[in-house]
Design an enzyme around this catalytic site. Structure first.
Site, PDB file in Angstrom:
ATOM      1  N   LEU A 142      52.680 -53.823 -33.104  1.00 20.70           N
ATOM      2  CA  LEU A 142      51.630 -53.905 -32.090  1.00 20.70           C
ATOM      3  C   LEU A 142      50.311 -53.339 -32.589  1.00 20.70           C
ATOM      4  O   LEU A 142      49.669 -52.544 -31.925  1.00 20.70           O
ATOM      5  CB  LEU A 142      52.042 -53.157 -30.813  1.00 20.70           C
ATOM      6  CG  LEU A 142      53.084 -53.849 -29.944  1.00 20.70           C
ATOM      7  CD1 LEU A 142      53.323 -53.026 -28.690  1.00 20.70           C
ATOM      8  CD2 LEU A 142      52.615 -55.239 -29.554  1.00 20.70           C
ATOM      9  N   CYS A 143      49.967 -53.708 -33.824  1.00 21.83           N
ATOM     10  CA  CYS A 143      48.666 -53.238 -34.290  1.00 21.83           C
ATOM     11  C   CYS A 143      47.930 -54.388 -34.967  1.00 21.83           C
ATOM     12  O   CYS A 143      47.405 -54.252 -36.048  1.00 21.83           O
ATOM     13  CB  CYS A 143      48.804 -52.039 -35.209  1.00 21.83           C
ATOM     14  SG  CYS A 143      50.104 -52.186 -36.405  1.00 21.83           S
ATOM     15  N   GLY A 144      47.924 -55.525 -34.296  1.00 23.57           N
ATOM     16  CA  GLY A 144      47.161 -56.658 -34.800  1.00 23.57           C
ATOM     17  C   GLY A 144      47.669 -57.130 -36.141  1.00 23.57           C
ATOM     18  O   GLY A 144      48.862 -57.123 -36.405  1.00 23.57           O
TER      19      GLY A 144
END
Lengths: 127, 293
Positions: free
Chosen positions: B90-92
């Protein structure tokens, strides 16, 4: 001269117009005055003394010193302001050094460093 | 055509997702500040270290007598790649970008018929590279349970690498990480750490011919300094990665929050329209019922 004491995590000390610094060089204590020749040397565990109006003392477990253009950089893996160095921390460092001495894989150099570290820490504690 | 109840459910679910992404963004922003600070504080050390090594390298006249870590083994057969990624998702594009860069490099190496060995640091990279390069991964390191990465972790990796190097298990070592440029841009980097890459000396004026006094001898200094330098570089990569991860997560979560907002607006309009349609339909039914009487 400009003096910086740096660890990988932060800059511990950075000031200008220091007249003299004493560092525990691997081949003996070394005083570095203003306008010293460019020099690179290793540190063994010991006390760094920065002379100002009020002297400042740091304890290092070893590092590198680089002096050039009247700027002194002291790079240490670990360095502590003596004022902040608690008895527990000293004991922890001592334990680490004695473990190193017991370790079979330690080289002569490691042993020398570990022994120096214990001596220096004992000296600190007795003060 | 979804019923009114369906629409209502969807709106609530998107709203709660938005709450989560918003919270994650806040957390990432707070962590980012700390990570960025330590990355900037750590830069001083690695820059100075680099300068010293460069100066030493320049003052060595006979490169053949220099320590192997500096000069290399003279061969270029086995490549060790250390891919450093995050432990969380969940960090691009953070993890994907590093892996993409690494994959390109791997393909290049394999095309030239050289041997490849991979060490992954961080579980996300291991997961992504398992597809396609599973057989080359020799070790997976993860510090998932640690809150803060300190120099000790970096020196742990260093000692592994150096033991391998001394056993001549590889010739060239490269690390992959994301360099933190700003919150919205992180650059995947491939940095060669063994042998020390001869950097384009940008500060030429500084290096010129300063006559250094060495205590002890150059080679002896180098022998101790080079492992330290590797630790420093790996630690720097850790710090840069940490800052990049948080920055990347922050902007990704910011986007997600905004998207959720857009979706809620759209769904609300849809919901209101269908509600009106239902009312109109009921009215028509009543009126036409009354007329037929």
């Amino acid at each position: 001269m400009q003096v910086d004491i740096v660890t990988p995590e932060r800059v511990l000390f950075s000031e200008k117009e220091i007249s003299m610094v004493t560092v525990p060089g691997i081949e003996g204590q070394m005083g570095i005055l203003d306008q010293h020749l460019p020099v690179v040397t290793f540190l063994k565990p010991g006390v760094i003394n920065v002379e100002k109006n009020e002297n400042k003392y740091f304890f290092t477990t070893g590092g590198v010193v680089d002096f050039k253009d009247n700027a002194l950089s002291i790079l240490c893996q670990e360095v502590f302001d003596i004022k902040d160095l608690s008895n527990e921390k000293i004991n922890e460092l001592k334990d680490r050094a004695s473990n190193k001495i017991k370790d079979q894989d330690s080289t002569d150099h490691d042993l020398f460093i570990a022994n120096t570290m214990i001596d220096e820490l004992n000296l600190l504690q007795s003060k | 055509m979804p019923s009114l109840k369906d629409l209502r459910n969807r709106i609530t679910s998107v709203k709660s997702t938005q709450k989560i992404t918003k919270a994650m963004k806040m957390v990432a922003a707070a962590k980012l500040r700390k990570a960025q600070e330590s990355a900037e504080k750590g830069r001083a050390y690695s820059e100075k270290m680099n300068l010293i090594i460069n100066n030493l390298k320049n003052s060595i006249t006979d490169i053949n007598s220099a320590p192997k870590l500096l000069a290399g083994t003279g061969k270029d057969e086995v490549h060790l790649c250390i891919v450093m990624t995050a432990d969380r998702g969940l960090c691009g594009g953070f993890n994907t970008n590093i892996c993409k860069k690494a994959r390109e490099y791997f393909k290049q190496i394999l095309k030239n018929n050289k041997k490849l060995k991979i060490i992954t640091v961080g579980s996300k990279g291991a997961d992504q590279l398992r597809r396609g390069f599973k057989d080359y991964i020799i070790e997976r390191i993860s510090y998932k349970n640690l809150k803060n990465i300190s120099v000790n972790e970096a020196s742990e990796i260093t000692s592994k690498v150096i033991t391998m190097f001394n056993k001549e298990e590889f010739d060239v070592c490269t690390i992959f990480y994301n360099k933190f440029k700003s919150v919205i841009s992180q650059e995947p980097q491939a940095q060669q750490i063994i042998p020390v890459e001869s950097q384009e000396v940008t500060q030429k004026e500084n290096v010129e011919d300063v006559q250094y006094e060495f205590e002890p001898e150059e080679n002896e200094i180098l022998e101790h300094l080079l492992p330290q330098n590797i630790t420093t570089q790996i630690f720097k990569a850790f710090l840069e990665n940490a800052a990049s991860e948080q920055g990347s997560r922050m902007s990704a979560m910011d986007n997600a929050t905004r998207n959720a907002g857009d979706l809620i607006d759209k769904l609300t309009i849809n919901y209101n329209r269908s509600r009106q349609a239902v009312i109109t339909k009921e009215l028509i039914e009543i009126i036409s019922g009354a007329e037929s009487l």
